[in-house]
Design a protein around this motif. Structure first.
Motif, PDB file in Angstrom:
ATOM      1  N   LEU A   1      -4.981   2.519  14.954  1.00 35.49           N
ATOM      2  CA  LEU A   1      -5.630   3.832  14.833  1.00 35.49           C
ATOM      3  C   LEU A   1      -5.956   4.158  13.380  1.00 35.49           C
ATOM      4  CD1 LEU A   1      -3.423   5.777  17.389  1.00 35.49           C
ATOM      5  CD2 LEU A   1      -5.893   5.454  17.581  1.00 35.49           C
ATOM      6  N   ILE A   2      -5.004   3.918  12.490  1.00 36.20           N
ATOM      7  CA  ILE A   2      -5.214   4.250  11.076  1.00 36.20           C
ATOM      8  C   ILE A   2      -6.239   3.318  10.441  1.00 36.20           C
ATOM      9  CG2 ILE A   2      -4.060   4.313   8.817  1.00 36.20           C
ATOM     10  CD1 ILE A   2      -1.599   5.398  10.274  1.00 36.20           C
ATOM     11  N   ALA A   3      -6.346   2.105  10.960  1.00 36.90           N
ATOM     12  CA  ALA A   3      -7.356   1.177  10.436  1.00 36.90           C
ATOM     13  C   ALA A   3      -8.769   1.725  10.616  1.00 36.90           C
ATOM     14  CB  ALA A   3      -7.227  -0.177  11.135  1.00 36.90           C
ATOM     15  N   GLY A   4      -8.950   2.623  11.583  1.00 36.99           N
ATOM     16  CA  GLY A   4     -10.268   3.204  11.829  1.00 36.99           C
ATOM     17  C   GLY A   4     -10.606   4.388  10.947  1.00 36.99           C
ATOM     18  N   ILE A   5      -9.654   4.811  10.086  1.00 38.35           N
ATOM     19  CA  ILE A   5      -9.905   5.923   9.175  1.00 38.35           C
ATOM     20  C   ILE A   5     -10.687   5.431   7.964  1.00 38.35           C
ATOM     21  CG2 ILE A   5      -8.790   7.601   7.642  1.00 38.35           C
ATOM     22  CD1 ILE A   5      -6.495   7.742   9.619  1.00 38.35           C
ATOM     23  N   ALA A   6     -11.565   6.293   7.455  1.00 40.95           N
ATOM     24  CA  ALA A   6     -12.367   5.922   6.288  1.00 40.95           C
ATOM     25  C   ALA A   6     -11.469   5.573   5.113  1.00 40.95           C
ATOM     26  CB  ALA A   6     -13.304   7.061   5.909  1.00 40.95           C
ATOM     27  N   LYS A   7     -11.918   4.650   4.273  1.00 38.07           N
ATOM     28  CA  LYS A   7     -11.141   4.183   3.132  1.00 38.07           C
ATOM     29  C   LYS A   7     -10.815   5.325   2.182  1.00 38.07           C
ATOM     30  CE  LYS A   7     -11.301   0.791  -0.638  1.00 38.07           C
ATOM     31  NZ  LYS A   7     -12.097  -0.259  -1.304  1.00 38.07           N
ATOM     32  N   THR A   8      -9.561   5.393   1.737  1.00 38.45           N
ATOM     33  CA  THR A   8      -9.138   6.402   0.774  1.00 38.45           C
ATOM     34  C   THR A   8      -9.283   5.843  -0.642  1.00 38.45           C
ATOM     35  OG1 THR A   8      -6.854   5.655   1.021  1.00 38.45           O
ATOM     36  CG2 THR A   8      -7.551   7.527   2.350  1.00 38.45           C
ATOM     37  N   PRO A   9      -9.412   6.699  -1.640  1.00 37.08           N
ATOM     38  CA  PRO A   9      -9.739   6.235  -2.992  1.00 37.08           C
ATOM     39  C   PRO A   9      -8.620   5.473  -3.678  1.00 37.08           C
ATOM     40  CG  PRO A   9      -9.252   8.571  -3.016  1.00 37.08           C
ATOM     41  CD  PRO A   9      -9.279   8.164  -1.577  1.00 37.08           C
ATOM     42  N   GLU A  10      -9.013   4.558  -4.563  1.00 36.69           N
ATOM     43  CA  GLU A  10      -8.074   3.827  -5.407  1.00 36.69           C
ATOM     44  C   GLU A  10      -8.182   4.343  -6.829  1.00 36.69           C
ATOM     45  OE1 GLU A  10      -8.388  -0.389  -5.188  1.00 36.69           O
ATOM     46  OE2 GLU A  10      -8.916  -0.392  -3.072  1.00 36.69           O
ATOM     47  N   HIS A  11      -7.088   4.266  -7.570  1.00 37.61           N
ATOM     48  CA  HIS A  11      -7.079   4.677  -8.971  1.00 37.61           C
ATOM     49  C   HIS A  11      -6.371   3.605  -9.782  1.00 37.61           C
ATOM     50  CE1 HIS A  11      -8.247   8.685  -7.651  1.00 37.61           C
ATOM     51  NE2 HIS A  11      -7.317   8.577  -6.735  1.00 37.61           N
ATOM     52  N   PRO A  12      -6.783   3.381 -11.021  1.00 38.35           N
ATOM     53  CA  PRO A  12      -6.086   2.414 -11.860  1.00 38.35           C
ATOM     54  C   PRO A  12      -4.769   2.963 -12.383  1.00 38.35           C
ATOM     55  CG  PRO A  12      -7.834   3.473 -13.064  1.00 38.35           C
ATOM     56  CD  PRO A  12      -7.905   4.004 -11.676  1.00 38.35           C
ATOM     57  N   LYS A  13      -3.944   2.098 -12.939  1.00 39.43           N
ATOM     58  CA  LYS A  13      -2.691   2.385 -13.636  1.00 39.43           C
ATOM     59  C   LYS A  13      -1.608   2.896 -12.692  1.00 39.43           C
ATOM     60  CE  LYS A  13      -2.177   6.605 -16.130  1.00 39.43           C
ATOM     61  NZ  LYS A  13      -2.164   7.539 -17.022  1.00 39.43           N
ATOM     62  N   LYS A  14      -0.354   2.424 -12.941  1.00 36.97           N
ATOM     63  CA  LYS A  14       0.736   2.752 -12.026  1.00 36.97           C
ATOM     64  C   LYS A  14       1.984   3.265 -12.731  1.00 36.97           C
ATOM     65  CE  LYS A  14      -0.296  -0.805  -8.621  1.00 36.97           C
ATOM     66  NZ  LYS A  14      -1.326  -1.543  -9.251  1.00 36.97           N
ATOM     67  N   GLN A  15       2.314   2.739 -13.891  1.00 37.08           N
ATOM     68  CA  GLN A  15       3.676   2.890 -14.376  1.00 37.08           C
ATOM     69  C   GLN A  15       4.015   4.262 -14.939  1.00 37.08           C
ATOM     70  OE1 GLN A  15       2.714  -0.313 -16.615  1.00 37.08           O
ATOM     71  NE2 GLN A  15       3.666  -1.835 -15.355  1.00 37.08           N
ATOM     72  N   ALA A  16       3.078   4.935 -15.545  1.00 32.78           N
ATOM     73  CA  ALA A  16       3.415   6.182 -16.226  1.00 32.78           C
ATOM     74  C   ALA A  16       3.862   7.272 -15.258  1.00 32.78           C
ATOM     75  CB  ALA A  16       2.223   6.671 -17.040  1.00 32.78           C
ATOM     76  N   ASP A  17       3.364   7.236 -14.038  1.00 36.17           N
ATOM     77  CA  ASP A  17       3.605   8.345 -13.112  1.00 36.17           C
ATOM     78  C   ASP A  17       5.083   8.552 -12.800  1.00 36.17           C
ATOM     79  OD1 ASP A  17       0.694   8.991 -11.477  1.00 36.17           O
ATOM     80  OD2 ASP A  17       0.849   7.257 -12.771  1.00 36.17           O
ATOM     81  N   VAL A  18       5.846   7.478 -12.658  1.00 37.92           N
ATOM     82  CA  VAL A  18       7.263   7.614 -12.327  1.00 37.92           C
ATOM     83  C   VAL A  18       7.986   8.348 -13.447  1.00 37.92           C
ATOM     84  CG1 VAL A  18       9.398   6.374 -11.907  1.00 37.92           C
ATOM     85  CG2 VAL A  18       7.272   5.577 -10.858  1.00 37.92           C
ATOM     86  N   LYS A  19       7.787   7.930 -14.686  1.00 36.26           N
ATOM     87  CA  LYS A  19       8.448   8.575 -15.824  1.00 36.26           C
ATOM     88  C   LYS A  19       7.985  10.019 -15.973  1.00 36.26           C
ATOM     89  CE  LYS A  19       8.974   4.260 -18.430  1.00 36.26           C
ATOM     90  NZ  LYS A  19       8.596   3.529 -19.657  1.00 36.26           N
TER      91      LYS A  19
END
Length: 303
Positions: A184-202
């Motif tokens: 079912l979820i595979a049929g949902i429109a693609k959600t956006p991607e964003h670069p960079k990962k590490q800073a958010d946790v800190k």
């Protein structure tokens, strides 16, 4: 930055997928402790299964949240649901073959918990993308109602009944529910991607530590959850040994959480209009303390 709003049918798919997987989850929540209790009467081993499923939240929740903000969430949820379905299929197969062991259960529960840290976070982040802002509260209410009815009311006695019918059946049922949800979820429109990962946790930890109210709530709820989960982890043994309930009786006993939840969600908004939130929170914690004390001294299942 907010992405474009998806078609209304996308929420319908997410809602249906949530309903299906919630019923499957509830079935496993009821049947899992029964399976462990069938293999061992040691409370530590029974509690260990719940611990293994919650451990990934401690280890990977922050990482999962940051990761879900940076990839196609739809694809992430689909992949995780397929993997969780396969893990549950393995549990069903080993249970049916009567070769299931405590280490096997622990391993699969850890994998299920690991999947939760990524999938649940991603689904929560998907909702504001596929639902207009003015309908977000309504969408959240629908998802919560589906959780309460499916996971809390219908699934618990169903899981217990499936278990006494055939011990492997509830886990096979849940495996299929994850695969249906993934489709079912595979049929949902693609959600956006964003670069960079590490800073958010800190940054997230730093922000929380500087927010007095949320930091207090986080610490308080963490301590409360440790106590609650410690008791709930051996609840199946409590129901069987102290209250004398059967497997199905245990399943029905779990539905009382849903009844309390519905009453609480009904009266909470009215109370909030009359009583300060801090007073409600303090009162709620005192009431919960008294309920645990009552459970400690009674052997009456009705009470």
């Amino acid at each position: 930055m907010r992405a474009r709003i998806s078609a209304p049918s996308d929420f319908a798919k997410l809602w249906t997928a949530s309903a299906v997987s919630n019923i499957g989850d509830g079935v496993t929540i009821a049947a899992g402790p029964l399976l462990v209790a069938q293999l061992t009467e040691n409370p530590a081993w029974v509690a260990g299964a719940a611990f293994m499923q919650q451990l990934p939240w401690l280890l990977f929740a922050l990482i999962g949240g940051a990761y879900a903000d940076r990839v196609d969430r739809r694809k992430l949820v689909v992949q995780v649901n397929v993997l969780r379905g396969l893990a549950l299929a393995a549990l069903a197969a080993t249970t049916a073959a009567e070769v299931v062991t405590i280490p096997i259960i622990y391993t699969i529960y850890f994998l299920l918990g690991l999947g939760e840290t990524f999938a649940d976070t991603a689904v929560g982040a998907m909702l504001p993308v596929i639902v207009p802002k003015e309908k977000l509260a309504s969408a959240n209410a629908k998802l919560m109602a589906t959780f309460t009815i499916g996971n809390q009311f219908l699934a618990k006695p169903l899981g217990a009944w499936l278990f006494i019918t055939a011990a492997a059946l509830p886990f096979a049922f849940d495996a299929v529910s994850f695969l249906i949800a993934a489709a079912l979820i595979a049929g949902i429109a693609k959600t956006p991607e964003h670069p960079k990962k590490q800073a958010d946790v800190k940054e997230g930890i730093r922000w929380l530590m500087n927010h007095r109210v949320l930091k207090t709530l986080a610490i308080t709820m963490s301590l409360a959850n440790v106590v609650f989960c410690a008791a709930f982890a051996i609840f199946v043994l409590y129901a069987q040994r102290r209250l004398g309930l059967s497997e199905v009786g245990y399943g029905f006993l779990l539905t009382t959480f849903a009844i309390g939840g519905l009453i609480g969600t009904t009266i909470a908004p009215r109370l909030q209009r009359k009583v300060p939130n801090r007073t409600l929170l303090r009162t709620g914690l005192i009431v919960e303390t008294l309920t645990h004390l009552t459970l400690a001294i009674t052997d009456n299942w009705l009470l």
